[in-house]
Motif scaffolding. Structure first.
Motif, PDB file in Angstrom:
ATOM      1  N   ASP A 130      24.163  -5.038   8.232  1.00 45.22           N
ATOM      2  CA  ASP A 130      24.124  -4.072   9.327  1.00 45.22           C
ATOM      3  C   ASP A 130      24.693  -4.744  10.569  1.00 45.22           C
ATOM      4  O   ASP A 130      24.809  -5.978  10.632  1.00 45.22           O
ATOM      5  N   GLU A 131      25.036  -3.960  11.553  1.00 43.68           N
ATOM      6  CA  GLU A 131      25.557  -4.510  12.792  1.00 43.68           C
ATOM      7  C   GLU A 131      25.129  -3.654  13.973  1.00 43.68           C
ATOM      8  O   GLU A 131      24.858  -2.459  13.836  1.00 43.68           O
ATOM      9  N   LYS A 132      25.040  -4.294  15.113  1.00 46.30           N
ATOM     10  CA  LYS A 132      24.714  -3.609  16.362  1.00 46.30           C
ATOM     11  C   LYS A 132      25.732  -4.041  17.407  1.00 46.30           C
ATOM     12  O   LYS A 132      25.973  -5.235  17.583  1.00 46.30           O
ATOM     13  N   ILE A 133      26.312  -3.080  18.077  1.00 47.52           N
ATOM     14  CA  ILE A 133      27.318  -3.363  19.089  1.00 47.52           C
ATOM     15  C   ILE A 133      26.969  -2.581  20.350  1.00 47.52           C
ATOM     16  O   ILE A 133      26.742  -1.369  20.293  1.00 47.52           O
ATOM     17  N   GLY A 134      26.887  -3.288  21.463  1.00 44.80           N
ATOM     18  CA  GLY A 134      26.557  -2.639  22.734  1.00 44.80           C
ATOM     19  C   GLY A 134      27.374  -3.222  23.863  1.00 44.80           C
ATOM     20  O   GLY A 134      28.140  -4.166  23.689  1.00 44.80           O
TER      21      GLY A 134
ATOM     22  N   LEU B  50      17.331  -6.049  18.993  1.00 48.43           N
ATOM     23  CA  LEU B  50      17.105  -6.327  17.579  1.00 48.43           C
ATOM     24  C   LEU B  50      15.773  -5.761  17.081  1.00 48.43           C
ATOM     25  O   LEU B  50      15.324  -6.101  15.988  1.00 48.43           O
ATOM     26  N   ALA B  51      15.151  -4.898  17.860  1.00 47.87           N
ATOM     27  CA  ALA B  51      13.803  -4.416  17.541  1.00 47.87           C
ATOM     28  C   ALA B  51      13.720  -3.740  16.183  1.00 47.87           C
ATOM     29  O   ALA B  51      12.753  -3.957  15.428  1.00 47.87           O
ATOM     30  N   SER B  52      14.699  -2.933  15.824  1.00 48.88           N
ATOM     31  CA  SER B  52      14.630  -2.212  14.544  1.00 48.88           C
ATOM     32  C   SER B  52      14.730  -3.162  13.368  1.00 48.88           C
ATOM     33  O   SER B  52      14.065  -2.962  12.340  1.00 48.88           O
ATOM     34  N   TRP B  53      15.523  -4.211  13.476  1.00 51.22           N
ATOM     35  CA  TRP B  53      15.618  -5.195  12.396  1.00 51.22           C
ATOM     36  C   TRP B  53      14.319  -5.978  12.276  1.00 51.22           C
ATOM     37  O   TRP B  53      13.842  -6.262  11.184  1.00 51.22           O
ATOM     38  N   ARG B  54      13.745  -6.332  13.414  1.00 48.84           N
ATOM     39  CA  ARG B  54      12.483  -7.072  13.387  1.00 48.84           C
ATOM     40  C   ARG B  54      11.385  -6.230  12.756  1.00 48.84           C
ATOM     41  O   ARG B  54      10.548  -6.729  11.997  1.00 48.84           O
ATOM     42  N   ALA B  55      11.378  -4.943  13.067  1.00 49.00           N
ATOM     43  CA  ALA B  55      10.360  -4.058  12.493  1.00 49.00           C
ATOM     44  C   ALA B  55      10.487  -3.978  10.987  1.00 49.00           C
ATOM     45  O   ALA B  55       9.486  -3.853  10.269  1.00 49.00           O
ATOM     46  N   GLU B  56      11.704  -4.072  10.482  1.00 48.78           N
ATOM     47  CA  GLU B  56      11.928  -3.948   9.039  1.00 48.78           C
ATOM     48  C   GLU B  56      11.771  -5.258   8.293  1.00 48.78           C
ATOM     49  O   GLU B  56      11.250  -5.294   7.172  1.00 48.78           O
TER      50      GLU B  56
END
Length: 324
Positions: free
Chosen positions: A44-48, A68-74
């Motif tokens: 997955d990737e996140k770009i902002g 990175l909150a959603s990755w940490r939650a998962e």
């Protein structure tokens, strides 16, 4: 360094691999994060747009935590590897420059790991400096991961296109030396803020005859051609003479400037005709530089598009192994 790999370009790993690392490319204008499995594949990737220039001192940890909150939650607490300008003087923590010649282990030894509030571990990668450069030491941040990811096991010159392009020599398993060419910045400045910007009617197209003509102008060795400053003005005088059309100007300018980078590199002893080099990157500039390299009689070695991620993982892996 700027990573532009998309999920479509990466083969999805099978379910046997679990996420192990986040590779963070936090530059001046953008925040890019890549969730990487243990085989090096991107999940997955996140770009902002929260680049370091828009983050005040003391706010970096919060931006990472929120980003990175959603990755940490998962997946739970994350192991994060941060390369590039986030480790600069204007970033989060100023990391040292490792002097060349440098092996992957030298870069790993200069890493720094911090613990974040929510259990994440973040490892900052150092930059690289060439103390032999004249008149002042040359520097890079982020490109060293591309070099390590390409591989240091072959003696070869590697070209890293970009706003500040780098030419680096790999020798004996180490990054021996490198030099910076401000090619992309010069092109952008002239194309947007010079006499050309008032006349040119189309963006550059590297597949056109105009681009090839720009390369040929850079290669012209007759004394009448002058240096780069004279040749740059010829883009305008060609238009005044009715030879160059407004929609060709930026393409011709690009060919001239990138071609001149190769002229300077050749004069500096970085290559001679029929040498083999590699162009390492993950955007359309790779094809552009390969086109110019071929025009200069060079052979091309294949290079992985995900070299930056491979290199970041190798450097941080060596760091972790040394700590255990």
């Amino acid at each position: 360094m700027s990573i532009h790999i998309t999920l479509k370009e990466m083969a999805l790993p099978d379910a046997a691999y679990e996420p192990v690392t986040v590779v963070l490319d936090w530059g001046t204008t953008n925040f890019r994060a890549f969730l990487v499995k243990s085989d090096g594949s991107i999940v997955d990737e996140k770009i902002g747009d929260r680049g370091i220039q828009s983050v005040t001192k003391g706010e970096h940890a919060r931006v990472v935590s929120e980003g990175l909150a959603s990755w940490r939650a998962e997946y739970g607490p994350l192991d994060i590897v941060a390369a590039g300008m986030i480790g600069s003087r204007n970033g989060w923590i100023e990391m040292p420059y490792v002097p060349t010649p440098a092996a992957a282990g030298d870069l790993a030894a200069a890493c720094r790991t911090i613990e974040l509030a929510q259990g994440d571990r973040l490892t900052f990668l150092p930059g690289l400096t060439d103390l032999t450069a004249f008149p002042f030491p040359d520097v890079m941040r982020g490109e060293e991961t591309q070099l390590v990811g390409f591989g240091l096991n072959r003696d070869m010159v590697i070209v890293l296109p970009g706003t500040h392009a780098k030419w680096a020599e790999i020798k004996g398993g180490r990054i021996e030396r490198f030099r910076t060419f401000v090619t992309g910045e010069i092109y952008a400045t002239l194309a947007s803020h010079s006499f050309l910007s008032k006349v040119a009617t189309a963006e550059r197209d590297h597949a056109t005859a105009a681009f090839a003509e720009g390369i040929a102008l850079a290669q012209q060795e007759c004394a009448r051609a002058g240096g780069l400053l004279t040749r740059l003005f010829a883009v305008r005088t060609g238009w005044l003479a009715g030879t160059i059309t407004p929609d060709e100007m930026k393409s011709r300018l690009s060919g001239l400037i990138v071609g001149w980078e190769f002229v300077e590199a050749r004069a500096g002893g970085w290559f001679k005709e029929v040498d083999t080099i590699a162009v390492v990157g993950d955007d359309d500039l790779v094809e552009v530089y390969e086109r110019v390299a071929t025009a200069f009689g060079l052979e091309l070695a294949p290079a992985p598009a995900d070299a930056a991620i491979r290199g970041a993982l190798e450097i941080s892996g060596r760091r972790s192994a040394a700590a255990t």
